[in-house]
Motif scaffolding. Structure first.
Motif, PDB file in Angstrom:
ATOM      1  N   HIS A 222       0.842  -1.195   0.000  1.00 30.53           N
ATOM      2  CA  HIS A 222       0.000   0.000   0.000  1.00 30.53           C
ATOM      3  C   HIS A 222       0.886   1.257   0.000  1.00 30.53           C
ATOM      4  O   HIS A 222       1.814   1.376   0.794  1.00 30.53           O
ATOM      5  CB  HIS A 222      -0.881  -0.043   1.241  1.00 30.53           C
ATOM      6  N   ALA A 223       0.564   2.188  -0.887  1.00 31.29           N
ATOM      7  CA  ALA A 223       1.389   3.375  -1.086  1.00 31.29           C
ATOM      8  C   ALA A 223       1.394   4.318   0.110  1.00 31.29           C
ATOM      9  O   ALA A 223       2.301   5.143   0.247  1.00 31.29           O
ATOM     10  CB  ALA A 223       0.904   4.139  -2.319  1.00 31.29           C
ATOM     11  N   GLY A 224       0.398   4.223   0.985  1.00 34.27           N
ATOM     12  CA  GLY A 224       0.347   5.126   2.124  1.00 34.27           C
ATOM     13  C   GLY A 224       1.119   4.614   3.323  1.00 34.27           C
ATOM     14  O   GLY A 224       2.071   5.245   3.781  1.00 34.27           O
ATOM     15  N   PRO A 225       0.749   3.451   3.839  1.00 31.67           N
ATOM     16  CA  PRO A 225       1.329   2.998   5.121  1.00 31.67           C
ATOM     17  C   PRO A 225       2.747   2.461   5.002  1.00 31.67           C
ATOM     18  O   PRO A 225       3.382   2.246   6.034  1.00 31.67           O
ATOM     19  CB  PRO A 225       0.383   1.862   5.551  1.00 31.67           C
ATOM     20  N   THR A 226       3.262   2.219   3.822  1.00 26.82           N
ATOM     21  CA  THR A 226       4.573   1.572   3.716  1.00 26.82           C
ATOM     22  C   THR A 226       5.698   2.608   3.674  1.00 26.82           C
ATOM     23  O   THR A 226       5.803   3.372   2.712  1.00 26.82           O
ATOM     24  CB  THR A 226       4.629   0.681   2.459  1.00 26.82           C
ATOM     25  N   PRO A 227       6.536   2.663   4.723  1.00 25.41           N
ATOM     26  CA  PRO A 227       7.624   3.652   4.768  1.00 25.41           C
ATOM     27  C   PRO A 227       8.570   3.462   3.576  1.00 25.41           C
ATOM     28  O   PRO A 227       8.741   2.340   3.094  1.00 25.41           O
ATOM     29  CB  PRO A 227       8.339   3.338   6.091  1.00 25.41           C
ATOM     30  N   MET A 228       9.187   4.545   3.154  1.00 27.00           N
ATOM     31  CA  MET A 228      10.062   4.500   1.978  1.00 27.00           C
ATOM     32  C   MET A 228      11.156   3.441   2.147  1.00 27.00           C
ATOM     33  O   MET A 228      11.485   2.715   1.213  1.00 27.00           O
ATOM     34  CB  MET A 228      10.694   5.872   1.720  1.00 27.00           C
ATOM     35  N   LEU A 230      11.232   0.676   3.709  1.00 24.47           N
ATOM     36  CA  LEU A 230      10.831  -0.731   3.745  1.00 24.47           C
ATOM     37  C   LEU A 230      10.246  -1.198   2.405  1.00 24.47           C
ATOM     38  O   LEU A 230       9.734  -2.302   2.292  1.00 24.47           O
ATOM     39  CB  LEU A 230       9.808  -0.967   4.862  1.00 24.47           C
ATOM     40  N   ARG A 231      10.315  -0.350   1.367  1.00 26.55           N
ATOM     41  CA  ARG A 231       9.691  -0.683   0.087  1.00 26.55           C
ATOM     42  C   ARG A 231      10.569  -1.557  -0.787  1.00 26.55           C
ATOM     43  O   ARG A 231      11.793  -1.455  -0.745  1.00 26.55           O
ATOM     44  CB  ARG A 231       9.393   0.605  -0.690  1.00 26.55           C
ATOM     45  N   ASP A 233      10.151  -1.433  -4.403  1.00 25.57           N
ATOM     46  CA  ASP A 233       9.412  -0.783  -5.485  1.00 25.57           C
ATOM     47  C   ASP A 233      10.014  -1.198  -6.833  1.00 25.57           C
ATOM     48  O   ASP A 233      11.067  -0.729  -7.250  1.00 25.57           O
ATOM     49  CB  ASP A 233       9.495   0.731  -5.275  1.00 25.57           C
ATOM     50  N   VAL A 272      -0.919   1.528  -5.059  1.00 29.15           N
ATOM     51  CA  VAL A 272      -0.177   0.302  -4.745  1.00 29.15           C
ATOM     52  C   VAL A 272       1.238   0.417  -5.318  1.00 29.15           C
ATOM     53  O   VAL A 272       1.418   0.723  -6.505  1.00 29.15           O
ATOM     54  CB  VAL A 272      -0.881  -0.948  -5.327  1.00 29.15           C
ATOM     55  N   ILE A 273       2.237   0.214  -4.471  1.00 26.70           N
ATOM     56  CA  ILE A 273       3.631   0.183  -4.923  1.00 26.70           C
ATOM     57  C   ILE A 273       3.769  -0.982  -5.902  1.00 26.70           C
ATOM     58  O   ILE A 273       3.381  -2.104  -5.577  1.00 26.70           O
ATOM     59  CB  ILE A 273       4.575  -0.030  -3.723  1.00 26.70           C
TER      60      ILE A 273
ATOM     61  N   ARG B 257       5.845  10.230   1.684  1.00 24.36           N
ATOM     62  CA  ARG B 257       5.604   9.061   0.844  1.00 24.36           C
ATOM     63  C   ARG B 257       5.483   9.541  -0.598  1.00 24.36           C
ATOM     64  O   ARG B 257       4.809  10.550  -0.863  1.00 24.36           O
ATOM     65  CB  ARG B 257       4.282   8.367   1.190  1.00 24.36           C
ATOM     66  N   ARG B 284       2.248  11.858  -0.032  1.00 26.91           N
ATOM     67  CA  ARG B 284       1.591  11.927   1.281  1.00 26.91           C
ATOM     68  C   ARG B 284       2.564  12.471   2.324  1.00 26.91           C
ATOM     69  O   ARG B 284       3.776  12.307   2.197  1.00 26.91           O
ATOM     70  CB  ARG B 284       1.117  10.544   1.734  1.00 26.91           C
ATOM     71  N   GLY B 351      -0.934   5.865   7.081  1.00 27.36           N
ATOM     72  CA  GLY B 351      -0.617   6.312   5.725  1.00 27.36           C
ATOM     73  C   GLY B 351      -1.794   6.171   4.791  1.00 27.36           C
ATOM     74  O   GLY B 351      -1.850   6.814   3.750  1.00 27.36           O
TER      75      GLY B 351
END
Ligand SMILES: NC(=O)NCCC(=O)O
Ligand SMILES: NC(=O)NCCC(=O)O
Lengths: 406, 406
Positions: A222-228, A230-231, A233, A272-273, B257, B284, B351
């Motif tokens: 999820h693009a909101g809750p996922t910290p940069m 921890l991605r 991408d 969504v990433i 984000r 975000r 997020g």
């Protein structure tokens, strides 16, 4: 000299078959429309007194006899199929320029020593069936007749069935047909001639081509809750490779080419990433050594990116043909004809693949380019000037006569 | 304490409606399946003695009376619709946790001063109809009932017609329903709690969101004949912007984000230089000032890229809501309940957007997060532990009781 008005009229007549509202042509290989196109051209050939041979992959050879039956024919040709959003000139010009050469020889009652033939090859575009340049590829043994027959369109129809259905599955074994020399006229499909304001491109060679599929696999989240931090991408890693494709080409001028033309994201949703990105890579160069270096540099960059990102990156080569230098005799014949006729000219290495590269594996071959508007091709707005098409056809006439001898 | 086994059983029962082979749920807003889900939950509510109110956008409020009729209800809730490839917990947990609170109060014969209500909001996901968080958005006046009614799915069916068809177009004017305070339990949809091995996330705020559509227009051309220097490659220019989106987010940690989730190329063909690339941008942050700075930096970068590349680059904002800090009283009630119950805890800024941000415009609001497996959501493999769901529901019970008073 050939009749430019008659050539143009034939082009416009053929362009009616599969004409699109935007002024282009949609005449996919082995469809009813392509059969109509084939029938029209074969009919014209019969009217011009030519005899017809069809081989097992549907390549058609239309023959004007020479005075010396022992000599192999001097052949010219191209293709009648088009892209789904194609133009009036790509391929069609090469076939009808050949027919115009024959009509001119008839008008002037010229007999050549070697026979003259006009060919059209099956499924050059590769839009409906892969591989591209199928008819000439089978003809020269680049891949087998069985491979070609088994190719399916998106509806599951095979080349074998469609060839039989439209009545163009001939008897001759592909490659058995003799060729003394091969010439092909074509619109340039690039901007070089127009940019330099020249009428005739002498084509010394066709670039080699390497096609790849690259897949980067990360983790969709999820693009909101996922910290940069921890991605995983997949798109961000892909963009680095996409940029490198262009950088690699820029390192090997003037003929290095690097293109990413096709990209697909999963799941391709705004918030969504991207978990997976698939994309195509197209590398070209006129030197096989440089094309090899470009290939090596790309694989090395992908290894580095994989290591740095920690993401899975796969790369697979899906197509390849080496650079094809044309025969000095044929290139010389084109150059000599151009100079004799007084057209402005320059050498243009072909960036696009053509049936001529496969014909060149069996006989001396050469190509003649004419400008197309804004260098645009594979597009309904593809356009070319009647004067330029006439000039190219005149060069073809004289180059062929030089080889066929009067 | 609530009954974790009963909560889990209800979740699994609801998850049967629209269950997918991969263990997820597909229950799009206002479909027959969502009606079945609504009916099941409303049936359970009636069995628990609750009275039902439905408003004109299909939001449902299920009420357990308090001892003081003058007090506005303490409301909890979430949504019953899912993503097309959704899980069993997103939204559904928030609704059934509310129902479990009511069942527990019934079991223990507890009477609250203020009424207790469990709500579910229409079309939170926004998968079938945009805007997202539609029911709560209309409820708080973020957009009008007419806008929501006119929204169409890909088949052209409207929210108005589909609401009427499934029998959930109520009489109450949206927003007229009183709310004393609002709590929402939800799976985190991110990896933070799991990473830190905590059970309860106290949610101080929800990040603001800015969505954009970006279009880069170059010129499509053949990948072979077109020299690198003469190209207008829309993808190459786009990749620079795509990378900057992530760089901008990285410059504003820990809550910045930046995501490009959706990309579309034209014509998307292996040997054609992309003439146009459309892509989404999702920015975000939890501070409106920083979100504004990120917005400004992105527009400045796009101006710079436009100037440097010479290609047309358009950018349009298509969605926006500001960061939403939750009310100190509600955040405090969640924190106090968590501490009283002895669960490990940390603050987690949300997020993702939730109905709670719209409810927060009308009443004090707060949220409770529980971990989900690998932080994965909007995915059929979405998963959560029964213990964690039970803990979140216990926190909800105590936070609501603190506000509703016994
Ligand atoms: N002439 C032409 O467009 N051939 C297709 C293969 C290529 O991409 O060069
Ligand atoms: N909770 C949730 O996924 N909301 C959708 C809007 C968003 O945050 O992307």
């Amino acid at each position: 000299r050939i009749d430019g008005g008659r050539l143009w009229a034939s082009l416009m007549e053929l362009a009616k078959i599969g004409a699109t509202p935007k002024g282009g042509v949609k005449r996919l290989a082995l469809t009813d429309l392509e059969r109509q196109g084939r029938d029209l051209v074969v009919g014209w050939a019969r009217e011009a007194g030519l005899s017809i041979t069809v081989d097992q992959i549907g390549n058609v050879f239309m023959r004007r006899e020479g005075s010396n039956p022992a000599l192999a024919p001097i052949v010219t040709g191209s293709h009648i199929d088009t892209q789904p959003t194609g133009g009036k000139f790509d391929g069609n010009y090469g076939v009808l320029a050949g027919l115009e050469v024959v009509r001119t020889l008839n008008d002037l009652n010229i007999t050549t020593e070697a026979p003259i033939e006009v060919a059209f090859w099956t499924n050059e575009e590769g839009s409906r069936f892969v591989p591209v340049m199928m008819g000439s590829g089978v003809f020269c043994g680049a891949f087998s007749l069985e491979t070609a027959y088994a190719a399916k369109d998106t509806e599951g129809k095979t080349v074998r069935d469609e060839l039989a259905r439209i009545g163009y599955m001939g008897d001759q074994v592909p490659g058995q047909h003799p060729i003394g020399a091969y010439f092909e006229t074509h619109i340039e499909q690039g901007p070089v001639l127009e940019d330099a304001d020249k009428v005739i491109g002498v084509v010394p060679a066709v670039m080699g081509l390497s096609w790849y599929d690259c897949v980067v696999t990360g983790m969709e989240a999820h693009a909101g809750p996922t910290p940069m931090a921890l991605r995983k991408d997949a798109l961000q890693v892909s963009t680095r490779i996409m940029q490198e494709v262009v950088q690699i080409a820029n390192r090997y001028p003037p003929y290095g080419r690097g293109t990413v033309g096709m990209v697909q994201l999963f799941p391709n949703s705004r918030n969504v990433i991207p978990g997976e990105v698939k994309f195509s890579i197209d590398l070209r160069n006129v030197s096989d050594e440089l094309l090899g270096t470009m290939h090596d540099e790309m694989l090395a960059f992908i290894d580095k990116t994989r290591a740095e990102s920690g993401l899975a990156v796969s790369i697979e080569r899906v197509s390849y043909y080496p650079p094809c230098p044309f025969h000095p005799d044929c290139v010389g014949a084109v150059r000599a004809a151009t100079e004799k006729l007084g057209y402005s000219t320059m050498d243009v290495v072909s960036g696009a693949g053509h049936d001529a590269i496969y014909a060149a594996r069996l006989a001396p071959a050469g190509m003649i380019f004419v400008p197309c508007k804004d260098g645009i091709s594979h597009n309904e707005i593809e356009d070319a000037k009647s004067d330029h098409l006439e000039a190219g056809c005149n060069v073809l006439l004289h180059a062929m006569l030089e080889r066929a001898k009067v």
